[in-house]
Design an enzyme around this catalytic site. Sequence first.
Site, mmCIF file in Angstrom:
data_model
loop_
_atom_site.group_PDB
_atom_site.id
_atom_site.type_symbol
_atom_site.label_atom_id
_atom_site.label_comp_id
_atom_site.label_asym_id
_atom_site.label_seq_id
_atom_site.Cartn_x
_atom_site.Cartn_y
_atom_site.Cartn_z
ATOM 1 N N GLU A 51 0.859 -1.190 0.000
ATOM 2 C CA GLU A 51 0.000 0.000 0.000
ATOM 3 C C GLU A 51 0.887 1.229 0.000
ATOM 4 O O GLU A 51 1.983 1.226 0.579
ATOM 5 C CB GLU A 51 -0.892 0.010 1.255
ATOM 6 C CG GLU A 51 -1.705 1.293 1.363
ATOM 7 C CD GLU A 51 -2.857 1.224 2.349
ATOM 8 O OE1 GLU A 51 -2.837 0.364 3.251
ATOM 9 O OE2 GLU A 51 -3.786 2.037 2.202
ATOM 10 N N CYS A 248 -6.652 0.982 2.931
ATOM 11 C CA CYS A 248 -7.605 2.105 2.943
ATOM 12 C C CYS A 248 -7.473 2.989 1.716
ATOM 13 O O CYS A 248 -8.417 3.703 1.361
ATOM 14 C CB CYS A 248 -7.406 2.942 4.203
ATOM 15 S SG CYS A 248 -7.756 2.046 5.706
ATOM 16 N N ASN A 379 -12.291 -3.155 0.798
ATOM 17 C CA ASN A 379 -11.309 -3.334 1.862
ATOM 18 C C ASN A 379 -11.917 -2.828 3.160
ATOM 19 O O ASN A 379 -12.412 -1.697 3.209
ATOM 20 C CB ASN A 379 -10.040 -2.523 1.581
ATOM 21 C CG ASN A 379 -9.084 -2.534 2.768
ATOM 22 O OD1 ASN A 379 -8.509 -3.571 3.101
ATOM 23 N ND2 ASN A 379 -8.926 -1.394 3.433
ATOM 24 N N GLU A 380 -11.896 -3.638 4.166
ATOM 25 C CA GLU A 380 -12.398 -3.249 5.496
ATOM 26 C C GLU A 380 -13.751 -2.555 5.437
ATOM 27 O O GLU A 380 -13.994 -1.588 6.148
ATOM 28 C CB GLU A 380 -11.357 -2.387 6.228
ATOM 29 C CG GLU A 380 -10.108 -3.176 6.576
ATOM 30 C CD GLU A 380 -9.239 -2.575 7.672
ATOM 31 O OE1 GLU A 380 -9.434 -1.398 8.011
ATOM 32 O OE2 GLU A 380 -8.370 -3.297 8.190
HETATM 33 O O1 AHR Z 1 -2.140 -1.402 6.925
HETATM 34 C C1 AHR Z 1 -2.606 -0.142 7.279
HETATM 35 C C2 AHR Z 1 -4.107 -0.039 7.200
HETATM 36 O O2 AHR Z 1 -4.687 -0.873 8.140
HETATM 37 C C3 AHR Z 1 -4.729 -0.473 5.910
HETATM 38 O O3 AHR Z 1 -4.730 0.526 4.968
HETATM 39 C C4 AHR Z 1 -6.125 -0.810 6.314
HETATM 40 O O4 AHR Z 1 -6.703 -1.780 5.479
HETATM 41 C C5 AHR Z 1 -5.994 -1.238 7.752
HETATM 42 O O5 AHR Z 1 -6.890 -0.598 8.560
#
Ligand code: AHR
Length: 664
Positions: A51, A248, A379-380
């Site tokens: 990321e 995120c 994601n999440e």
């Molecule tokens: O790894 C950091 C963050 O943690 C990521 O972006 C997210 O998916 C999680 O909350």
Amino acid sequence: MNTKKRLAVIVIITFLCLLVKVEAQKVKDIVVKVNQPIATVEPTMWGIFFEDINLGADGGIYAELVKNRSFEFVKPLMGWAVQQNKLNEGSVLVLNRQQGNTANPRFLRITKNEANDTLNIANEGFRGMGIKKGLRYDFSILCRQLTPGLTLNIELLNANDKIIGSTRLSPAASGDEWKKEAISLNSTDTAWKGKLNIKFGGSGIIDLDMISLFPSDTWKNRPGGMRADMIKLLADMKPGFIRFPGGCIVEGYDLSQRYRWKNTIGTLEERQLIINRWNFEFAHRPTADYFQTFGLGFFEYFQLAEDIGAEPLPILNAGMACQFNTAEVVPLNELDPYVQDALDLIEFANGDVDTKWGTVRALLGHPKPFNLKMMGVGNENWGPQYIERLEVFTKAIKDKYPNFKLVYSSGTDPNGERFDYLNNELRKMNADIIDEHYYRRPEWFLANASRYDNYPHYPRNASKVFGGEYAAQSDKTVSVDNKNNMATAIAEAAFMTGLERNADVVNMASYAPLFAHVEGWQWTPDLIWVNNLQSFGTPNYYVQKLYSTNKGTNVVPALLNGKALTGQDSLYASAVIDKKTNEVIIKVVNASGKEKINNITLEGVKKQSSQGLVTTLQYNNLSGVNSFDQPKNVVPEEASVTIKGNKINFISLPYSFSVIRLKM
Ligand code: AHR
């Protein structure tokens, strides 16, 4: 003492000795049933999660040294210093093409009136520029000369403004057309916090955009490519997959800032920059100069996956922005463009060169398909609104590509109401793969080494699990005090024995986040730390690497008194065989500060007398870390181990993770 009493004492002592012996016996005999494979280890099992957080891409693996090369940051001259001696010697102006170029509207106009005056612009790089002695640097610009006559003296400066490399560029381009001009220069010295200086000579008017400087020693020497030392650390792990671009980042603070893969391919100046959500996410770690230029885009991610032999796993936005932030959702009747992005991505990766998106891939230089097999949607994300959107995505994708695998998120936490709801719903939908995240303290990881042994919760022949993001937090999630220390590495290694043992349920796993720049991070702990010129793996990195380079092909039981080793006497173990190399690979974690002596009995192999290899990551206390000063403070060491008959007498050191590898 009379005889009766004496006898009684002897009986008690003998009994106690027997008890101790029985107890000792219990911890000593680990039986590995080499001839009883119980699950297949998927080639994807151990992978990486990338990321653009902590200066992971811009200022990280993307080797561009110029920050704000196209003047599109909110403050158009952020990262640039203009130096001009007299007011009337000329000007440096930021102009805006507005609708004439919506992806990259701003550029710089340099006007210089007198040949003998001085006018400079200098770029500070991300946290300074790392410049290496003797290396070639490739400089380029987009420019047009309205009044020809200016020359550009390109200089590499060290932190004291000493020139450590220079060359001169006299742009040929004139008139209204933008043209790319490029020139290279060599550095005469190393600088940890170098700068790029452009000194304008002569007089005239020139427009500049996309001012760029790359080192020539990029990964695979690709011009405009990635930082080789960082990518090598990934390649060395031999990861089974690479998940990208987040995290995120995928969701965005709001939907306007979500990750859109179509904006990340093609010529660099057409890739529209957006603010990086980690720029302002944490008030305690603000990073005002953090933007996503997308110099590293989806084509480059696919190429990287191919380079390092990892399956690509892109994650796309599910029509929902980060629920911790705006929680903005796209109405269901407006979801089509999001779904279309997913369908087009599959065509971009896999389509024939005569399909619309297959043609785009071919034009970018990769006519061969990337052979994409899976994709994540969301994601999440959590709640019924996620399920509603997933249903739409699933139908559209599976109708067109029935064998394509989809990864769904189970939210932010590995337990609790949100998790239970999603886990239930996703399993009802027969999800292919469910992405679970665990950011927890080391104790949680130790206690959860048996998480997937729980059959009712995790049926064997149903949806598979992807441990998509995990890292033990030595303090607590998002604390700045979290350390990549031995306590966290050992806890993760112990937990991973449980993932490996249950490889029929868990098909994939990846630590998160991957990279952090020591001066530009927002989130800790992180697997690999870098500065402008160096990078090192944490103890956690070595745990990941030991698993992924010792993956094997099939799980076999590793038992103590007939039970999996999930923390009895602080020991954790799992074992695999590798049918390709005819080896057995045993992983043993000793989470205690005491040495343990174990007999490891291999059942189902011919009795033999031979040597194997044991690789051990060990430190005498739990606070051991690696650092730029001591990057190899905690690293695996190799030794030989003897097998006699079918037994190994094995000593596991205090706070250690060992991988034993033997020919069968
Ligand atoms: O790894 C950091 C963050 O943690 C990521 O972006 C997210 O998916 C999680 O909350």
